[in-house]
Motif scaffolding. Structure first.
Motif, PDB file in Angstrom:
ATOM      1  N   UNK A  86    -120.056  28.010 -36.922  1.00  0.00           N
ATOM      2  CA  UNK A  86    -120.571  27.630 -37.635  1.00  0.00           C
ATOM      3  C   UNK A  86    -121.900  28.484 -37.614  1.00  0.00           C
ATOM      4  N   UNK A  87    -121.745  28.366 -39.315  1.00  0.00           N
ATOM      5  CA  UNK A  87    -123.409  29.138 -39.483  1.00  0.00           C
ATOM      6  C   UNK A  87    -124.694  28.888 -38.287  1.00  0.00           C
ATOM      7  N   UNK A  88    -125.412  29.302 -37.495  1.00  0.00           N
ATOM      8  CA  UNK A  88    -126.866  28.488 -36.723  1.00  0.00           C
ATOM      9  C   UNK A  88    -126.313  28.863 -35.152  1.00  0.00           C
ATOM     10  N   UNK A  89    -124.612  29.087 -34.716  1.00  0.00           N
ATOM     11  CA  UNK A  89    -124.117  29.107 -33.472  1.00  0.00           C
ATOM     12  C   UNK A  89    -124.904  30.759 -32.962  1.00  0.00           C
ATOM     13  N   UNK A  90    -125.591  30.188 -31.884  1.00  0.00           N
ATOM     14  CA  UNK A  90    -125.992  31.130 -30.850  1.00  0.00           C
ATOM     15  C   UNK A  90    -124.879  31.811 -29.830  1.00  0.00           C
ATOM     16  N   UNK A  91    -124.416  33.650 -30.177  1.00  0.00           N
ATOM     17  CA  UNK A  91    -123.266  33.780 -29.579  1.00  0.00           C
ATOM     18  C   UNK A  91    -123.379  35.069 -28.476  1.00  0.00           C
ATOM     19  N   UNK A  92    -122.441  34.715 -27.951  1.00  0.00           N
ATOM     20  CA  UNK A  92    -122.452  36.797 -27.014  1.00  0.00           C
ATOM     21  C   UNK A  92    -121.295  37.565 -27.430  1.00  0.00           C
ATOM     22  N   UNK A  93    -121.773  39.069 -27.962  1.00  0.00           N
ATOM     23  CA  UNK A  93    -120.719  39.525 -27.991  1.00  0.00           C
ATOM     24  C   UNK A  93    -120.711  40.494 -27.080  1.00  0.00           C
ATOM     25  N   UNK A  94    -119.608  40.216 -26.188  1.00  0.00           N
ATOM     26  CA  UNK A  94    -119.396  41.320 -24.999  1.00  0.00           C
ATOM     27  C   UNK A  94    -118.879  42.579 -24.950  1.00  0.00           C
ATOM     28  N   UNK A  95    -117.701  42.693 -26.005  1.00  0.00           N
ATOM     29  CA  UNK A  95    -116.995  44.031 -25.770  1.00  0.00           C
ATOM     30  C   UNK A  95    -117.098  43.726 -27.268  1.00  0.00           C
ATOM     31  N   UNK A  96    -116.889  45.248 -28.119  1.00  0.00           N
ATOM     32  CA  UNK A  96    -116.023  45.082 -29.107  1.00  0.00           C
ATOM     33  C   UNK A  96    -115.308  46.460 -29.373  1.00  0.00           C
TER      34      UNK A  96
END
Length: 262
Positions: free
Chosen positions: A171-181
């Motif tokens: 959702x807009x405003x969610x804090x996320x962490x991208x650990x690999x890409x």
């Protein structure tokens, strides 16, 4: 009084009649920067008290943003704003005034005490730079005039488009962490395919994408970001935009040899 962990970063006090749209934009911008925002949507009528509204906001937030507009001053009295300024001084420069559709002389005519506080002007065209100034004050805990009231050129954050194959519904405003890409165009970081995501509760979402040869960046620290826009959400696929600190992206190598092939 709530404990420090439950308090919001900022509250926004404004008049719905003439500031709704610009405050909506400001709130979204602050949230995509990772700030917790509490809004106070005021509809002024006989007997309403801005000071009471401000007091309530301060009990739940570290800083108060006051959007000064024509509607905001209707039906209020100078003693209310005097109390507001006293609170500002007592609690250590915690009110951040914004002028919307009015100038400093207009504010002075209605409240000399409020006009004495350092302010910034906000329009729908400069929301991002105003949000950057607010972010700096909140996160650097620097209340000097060279941080607030002078304006900021550009943003501290960069937008990056993310594709993800898997069951993740942000959702807009969610804090996320991208650990690999994976990254088709390394070292360009405008578009990434996330291969592993953590939500703000620490739940892990692995990608189901397999088999395509792409470049991948190996990182020592994950990318912490906030969802700012949603393009596509359907079962097994998500396309969305996040905001990431520019300084964090600048730490990543622009040397193609530092990237390896899957």
């Amino acid at each position: 009084m709530p404990d420090a962990d439950s308090m919001k970063d900022v509250f926004i006090s404004y008049a719905h009649d003439d500031s709704r749209e610009v405050v909506k934009q400001l709130t979204q911008e602050l949230q995509t920067m990772g700030l917790d925002v509490w809004q106070d949507d005021i509809s002024m009528s006989l007997g309403d008290s801005i000071r009471e509204s401000i007091d309530e906001g301060f009990s739940n937030s570290r800083y108060g943003i006051v959007v000064c507009s024509e509607s905001y001053f209707e039906g209020t009295s100078e003693w209310e704003f005097n109390g507001l300024v006293k609170k500002h001084i007592k609690e250590g420069d915690v009110i951040l005034p914004l002028l919307h559709g009015v100038d400093h002389s207009y504010v002075f005519d209605h409240s000399p005490s409020l006009a004495d506080l350092v302010s910034e002007t906000i329009t729908e065209d400069n929301v991002e730079s105003v949000a950057t100034s607010i972010y700096r004050v909140v996160n650097e805990d620097d209340r000097e005039s060279d941080v607030w009231g002078e304006g900021e050129d550009g943003s501290l954050f960069q937008s990056v488009d993310i594709r993800f194959q898997g069951n993740f519904q942000p959702n807009i405003g969610d804090k996320i962490t991208i650990t690999s890409w994976r990254n088709h165009n390394a070292p360009s970081l405008n578009q990434l395919e996330a291969t592993e995501i953590l939500d703000e509760n620490g739940v892990e979402y692995p990608s189901s994408s397999k088999g395509t040869v792409m470049t991948i960046d190996t990182i020592e620290e994950p990318l912490e970001c906030v969802v700012s826009d949603i393009q596509t959400l359907r079962s097994g696929r998500a396309e969305f935009t996040v905001r990431i600190r520019k300084s964090r992206l600048e730490e990543l190598s622009d040397d193609p040899s530092d990237y390896r092939m899957l």
